[in-house]
Design a protein around this motif. Structure first.
Motif, PDB file in Angstrom:
ATOM      1  N   UNK A 103       0.938  -1.248  -0.186  1.00 52.33           N
ATOM      2  CA  UNK A 103       0.081   0.062  -0.076  1.00 52.33           C
ATOM      3  C   UNK A 103       0.798   1.370  -0.012  1.00 52.33           C
ATOM      4  N   UNK A 104       0.545   2.096  -0.921  1.00 57.85           N
ATOM      5  CA  UNK A 104       1.087   3.369  -0.820  1.00 57.85           C
ATOM      6  C   UNK A 104       0.533   4.358  -0.344  1.00 57.85           C
ATOM      7  N   UNK A 133      -7.535   9.140  10.254  1.00 55.49           N
ATOM      8  CA  UNK A 133      -6.419  10.103  10.607  1.00 55.49           C
ATOM      9  C   UNK A 133      -5.961  10.501   9.426  1.00 55.49           C
ATOM     10  N   UNK A 134      -6.882  10.888   8.577  1.00 51.66           N
ATOM     11  CA  UNK A 134      -6.486  11.554   7.152  1.00 51.66           C
ATOM     12  C   UNK A 134      -5.245  10.839   6.194  1.00 51.66           C
ATOM     13  N   UNK A 135      -5.277   9.863   6.139  1.00 49.37           N
ATOM     14  CA  UNK A 135      -4.651   9.076   5.242  1.00 49.37           C
ATOM     15  C   UNK A 135      -5.057   8.424   4.023  1.00 49.37           C
ATOM     16  N   UNK A 136      -4.574   8.170   2.958  1.00 47.71           N
ATOM     17  CA  UNK A 136      -5.073   7.417   1.924  1.00 47.71           C
ATOM     18  C   UNK A 136      -3.920   6.227   1.545  1.00 47.71           C
ATOM     19  N   UNK A 137      -4.547   5.177   1.375  1.00 46.45           N
ATOM     20  CA  UNK A 137      -3.613   3.887   1.194  1.00 46.45           C
ATOM     21  C   UNK A 137      -4.020   3.286  -0.503  1.00 46.45           C
ATOM     22  N   UNK A 138      -3.071   3.441  -1.293  1.00 41.26           N
ATOM     23  CA  UNK A 138      -3.153   2.840  -2.718  1.00 41.26           C
ATOM     24  C   UNK A 138      -2.673   1.592  -2.770  1.00 41.26           C
ATOM     25  N   UNK A 139      -3.670   0.512  -3.012  1.00 42.56           N
ATOM     26  CA  UNK A 139      -3.309  -0.712  -2.926  1.00 42.56           C
ATOM     27  C   UNK A 139      -2.569  -1.106  -4.351  1.00 42.56           C
ATOM     28  N   UNK A 140      -1.354  -1.622  -4.347  1.00 45.12           N
ATOM     29  CA  UNK A 140      -0.579  -1.881  -5.279  1.00 45.12           C
ATOM     30  C   UNK A 140       0.073  -3.275  -5.350  1.00 45.12           C
ATOM     31  N   UNK A 141       0.763  -3.884  -6.418  1.00 46.61           N
ATOM     32  CA  UNK A 141       1.609  -4.958  -6.227  1.00 46.61           C
ATOM     33  C   UNK A 141       2.445  -5.035  -5.172  1.00 46.61           C
ATOM     34  N   UNK A 142       2.966  -6.359  -4.647  1.00 47.06           N
ATOM     35  CA  UNK A 142       3.967  -6.253  -3.576  1.00 47.06           C
ATOM     36  C   UNK A 142       5.295  -5.800  -4.309  1.00 47.06           C
ATOM     37  N   UNK A 143       6.181  -5.356  -3.496  1.00 49.90           N
ATOM     38  CA  UNK A 143       7.538  -4.933  -4.000  1.00 49.90           C
ATOM     39  C   UNK A 143       7.837  -3.397  -3.766  1.00 49.90           C
ATOM     40  N   UNK A 144       6.702  -2.474  -3.435  1.00 50.59           N
ATOM     41  CA  UNK A 144       6.634  -1.174  -3.432  1.00 50.59           C
ATOM     42  C   UNK A 144       7.845  -0.771  -2.620  1.00 50.59           C
ATOM     43  N   UNK A 165       5.040   6.964   1.775  1.00 55.12           N
ATOM     44  CA  UNK A 165       5.620   5.850   2.219  1.00 55.12           C
ATOM     45  C   UNK A 165       5.065   4.374   1.632  1.00 55.12           C
ATOM     46  N   UNK A 166       5.745   3.589   1.613  1.00 56.12           N
ATOM     47  CA  UNK A 166       5.159   2.274   1.072  1.00 56.12           C
ATOM     48  C   UNK A 166       4.938   1.267   2.668  1.00 56.12           C
ATOM     49  N   UNK A 167       4.052   0.783   2.459  1.00 48.01           N
ATOM     50  CA  UNK A 167       3.558  -0.456   3.517  1.00 48.01           C
ATOM     51  C   UNK A 167       3.846  -1.838   2.854  1.00 48.01           C
TER      52      UNK A 167
END
Length: 226
Positions: A103-104, A133-144, A165-167
């Motif tokens: 997640x970005x 808490x005012x964050x957005x998380x963009x789901x992407x392929x692993x390895x971000x 950041x990338x989770x």
């Protein structure tokens, strides 16, 4: 076009009932093939809802792992999920990153700007969450995580200068309709659908996200210097 929560739109707030959480957790496993695990939950106390972890000033009440070894508890089995939420029906729904997705993570102000830009450009988009808490998380392929710093530098930005950041491996995200205490629920800014089952790679989103985060950082500096 897929459903997207607008900046000024008031989205319905789902109640965090046990059966609702279970239903959502099972759908994440069965329809998206995501591993899930049960986190902490909210308990009434002192006229407000407190985190089951017992920490009075918990930064994410009811929305973080309940045990240190949570990675081994994440399950992709609907039977296992039903058993877990049968024991803890109010537990938050947490999704480990670094497995089927990363997640970005950006501020929601930058996230909405990037989301609109990406949609205009007709880029491939996966699910996107909006947290209280005012964050957005963009789901992407692993390895971000391994890619983001170099990609940001190639775009002319210093990674530490952007709130981007990338989770990935060893981290997690809270899934809707998990609530952060009295702050409200995690929501879908862009819901999981059959159309976005195939996630984008980090390269497909990073330019719009970096630009939006850079614009927000510049605006913040301008406000401080005004």
């Amino acid at each position: 076009m897929e459903e997207t929560i607008g900046v000024t739109e008031t989205a319905p707030i789902p109640q965090q009932r046990g059966e609702l959480l279970l239903d959502h957790a099972v759908r994440y496993v069965e329809e998206r093939h995501w591993d899930v695990f049960a986190g902490t939950w909210l308990e009434p106390g002192d006229g407000r809802e407190l985190c089951s972890c017992g920490v009075a000033d918990c930064p994410a009440p009811g929305a973080h792992p309940a045990v240190k070894d949570w990675r081994s508890l994440a399950s992709g089995s609907a039977v296992g999920v039903r058993r877990i939420w049968g024991k803890h029906p109010g537990a938050s729904i947490l999704l480990p990153t670094g497995r089927t997705f990363d997640a970005l993570d950006v501020p929601d102000s930058a996230g909405f700007l990037a989301l609109a830009r990406l949609e205009r450009m007709q880029r491939t988009l996966g699910p996107v969450t909006l947290t209280p808490d005012h964050r957005m998380l963009f789901f992407v392929l692993p390895g971000a995580g391994a890619k983001v710093p170099d990609l940001v530098r190639k775009l002319g930005w210093l990674p530490h200068a952007l709130d981007l950041t990338a989770r990935g491996e060893g981290e997690y995200v809270a899934a809707p309709p998990t609530r952060y205490g009295g702050k409200g629920p995690v929501q879908w800014a862009r819901k999981p659908t059959p159309a976005n089952r195939w996630l984008p790679d980090t390269e497909e989103l990073i330019d719009a996200l970096a630009y939006a985060c850079g614009s927000e950082a510049a605006a913040a500096r301008g406000r401080r210097n005004a």
